[in-house]
Write a protein that holds these residues in place. Structure first.
Motif, mmCIF file in Angstrom:
data_model
loop_
_atom_site.group_PDB
_atom_site.id
_atom_site.type_symbol
_atom_site.label_atom_id
_atom_site.label_comp_id
_atom_site.label_asym_id
_atom_site.label_seq_id
_atom_site.Cartn_x
_atom_site.Cartn_y
_atom_site.Cartn_z
ATOM 1 N N GLN A 147 12.299 22.145 29.715
ATOM 2 C CA GLN A 147 12.026 20.609 29.706
ATOM 3 C C GLN A 147 11.885 20.132 28.359
ATOM 4 N N ALA B 51 1.531 14.990 27.938
ATOM 5 C CA ALA B 51 2.417 16.232 28.451
ATOM 6 C C ALA B 51 1.535 17.064 28.980
ATOM 7 N N VAL C 117 0.661 15.954 32.549
ATOM 8 C CA VAL C 117 1.817 16.180 33.536
ATOM 9 C C VAL C 117 1.655 17.670 33.865
ATOM 10 N N ASN D 68 8.544 12.171 34.923
ATOM 11 C CA ASN D 68 7.085 12.686 34.888
ATOM 12 C C ASN D 68 6.326 11.964 36.078
ATOM 13 N N HIS E 49 10.241 16.783 26.498
ATOM 14 C CA HIS E 49 9.593 15.386 26.758
ATOM 15 C C HIS E 49 9.599 14.224 25.976
ATOM 16 N N ALA F 6 7.658 23.865 29.374
ATOM 17 C CA ALA F 6 7.366 22.241 29.153
ATOM 18 C C ALA F 6 7.741 22.003 27.643
ATOM 19 N N SER G 53 -0.523 10.473 37.359
ATOM 20 C CA SER G 53 -1.853 11.443 37.686
ATOM 21 C C SER G 53 -2.514 10.991 38.704
ATOM 22 N N LEU H 156 1.536 18.932 37.792
ATOM 23 C CA LEU H 156 2.513 19.638 38.448
ATOM 24 C C LEU H 156 2.106 21.080 38.841
ATOM 25 N N TRP I 247 10.808 18.361 42.490
ATOM 26 C CA TRP I 247 10.476 19.718 41.868
ATOM 27 C C TRP I 247 10.678 21.032 42.722
ATOM 28 N N LEU J 101 4.229 7.904 30.085
ATOM 29 C CA LEU J 101 3.240 8.044 30.972
ATOM 30 C C LEU J 101 2.349 6.881 30.860
ATOM 31 N N LEU K 268 14.130 13.809 31.107
ATOM 32 C CA LEU K 268 13.197 12.788 31.713
ATOM 33 C C LEU K 268 14.059 11.366 32.328
#
Length: 385
Positions: free
Chosen positions: A140, A21, A24, A191, A142, A119, A194, A28, A374, A295, A170
């Motif tokens: 959000q 989390a 993420v 998500n 998660h 989040a 990265s 963002l 987004w 993730l 999600l």
């Protein structure tokens, strides 16, 4: 003349812990900053082990509390709540909470209102206490709807997100289930990854990797049970658990009782560079009992790594098409998980085909594509009256 982009604040329980989390929200924040949004990332509480996610952040970051949030002391006995230790702890928690709320008010009032992305539910409780007049709020969650409904989180989500602009879940399935439960104005955004490695896993070794927290909901003991059921064909393979958590001691004991199979089980500490570990692995195992949009699963697939995952959540099913870009096992079933592991461990051709299909299937999760979603969502909520 270009229209100025709105101010964006992203708030989470903490932004320093090593976890999905946290990764993420940093991705963002960095992505929106690079696209011209004045962005600030806020954590409610500090974490004792601070992890640096972005080397050169384009966004500001703040932690509201100046001290680690102390756990409550459960009062014992009829007069337990009057014990000095209990009252002192309660007063300290109240002091830290009040100071954090006041600090959040100061941040919100330090510039023009824009969009707040909240989040996590606990962070939303602080935001509600601080007040967010004239701000647009995107909530959000998660985890999956099933996880929320099985505990307190569904009630908390319905209470805390009742008047926000929209709630981003999600998956489409989770969004529909939350809507059926009474949460209005839902949407879904996955998500973002990265990283996107230039090269993929070589798949020339014999290692199965578990990468994540060693806790009950992640099912690591199920993976060890499955490992013990594999036959002698796989005696050259090893299993590595990368992570820590409350089950580590029990898992070490469980592995130690497995005999020769347990001698090929290794426990390693958490890593700050998951890509390196995944690229050096040959199979990723995800035996979880519950997930949101995992993730680590998406990251493994981006690395071209074949995956075996428990069918435990819509997020897993969105990522994996069984037999095409990964293998799904029945949740909580060590025997079935062992069968799926054996199938992929027994064939280099299957590992290569699943890995190649996996990488192609998660291209849409690269950060630029998710950031496009987004931006569209931000534009939608800021234009709504």
């Amino acid at each position: 003349m270009a229209v100025a982009k709105p101010r964006v604040i992203i708030i989470a329980n903490n932004i320093e812990e090593l976890g999905g989390a946290q990764r993420v929200v940093h991705v963002l924040a960095q992505g929106l900053s690079h696209r011209g949004y004045p962005t600030e990332l806020i954590g409610v509480v500090p974490h004792p082990q601070k992890h640096r996610y972005v080397i050169d952040p384009a966004y500001q970051s703040t932690t509201l509390m100046s001290e680690i949030w102390p756990p409550p002391i459960a009062p014992s006995g009829l007069l337990g709540k009057y014990r000095p230790q209990v009252r002192k702890r309660q007063a300290n928690r109240a002091r830290l909470r009040a100071a954090a709320i006041e600090r959040l008010r100061e941040i919100l009032s330090s510039g023009p209102p824009g969009v707040i992305i909240c989040a996590q539910l606990w962070a939303m409780e602080y935001l509600r206490a601080a007040g967010y007049d004239n701000w647009k709020v995107v909530g959000q969650y998660h985890a999956s709807f099933e996880a929320a409904a099985s505990g307190r989180d569904l009630r908390r989500a319905l209470r805390n997100y009742q008047d926000v602009s929209t709630v981003a879940l999600l998956t489409a399935e989770d969004a529909a289930q939350f809507a059926d439960a009474g949460l209005r104005n839902v949407c879904w955004v996955p998500n973002p990854l990265s990283f996107w490695p230039v090269e993929t896993a070589k798949l020339r070794g014999q290692s199965v990797t578990y990468l994540g927290r060693l806790s009950a909901e992640k099912g690591p003991e199920i993976l060890l049970d499955a490992w013990s059921r594999l036959d002698e064909r796989f005696e050259g393979w090893q299993l590595q658990f990368i992570g820590n958590g409350p089950l580590e001691g029990a898992l070490r004991a469980q592995a130690g009782a497995l005999g020769p199979a347990g001698q090929r089980v290794f426990f390693r500490p958490p890593v700050e560079d998951p890509a390196r570990v995944l690229l050096e692995s040959d199979v990723l195992a995800l035996p979880s009992l519950t997930e949101g949009f995992p993730l680590v699963l998406a990251e493994a697939m981006a690395c071209g790594l074949p995956v075996v995952a428990a069918d435990c959540a819509p997020g897993v099913r969105v990522l994996i098409r069984d037999g095409i870009n990964g293998l799904l096992a029945a949740r909580g079933d060590a025997g079935n998980f062992a069968e799926k592991l054996a199938r992929v461990m027994d064939s280099i051709e299957l590992r290569q085909s699943l890995g190649a299909a996996a990488r192609t299937s998660v291209e849409y999760l690269q950060a630029p594509q998710v950031l496009d979603q987004w931006e569209s969502l931000i534009a939608e909520v800021t234009s709504a009256h």
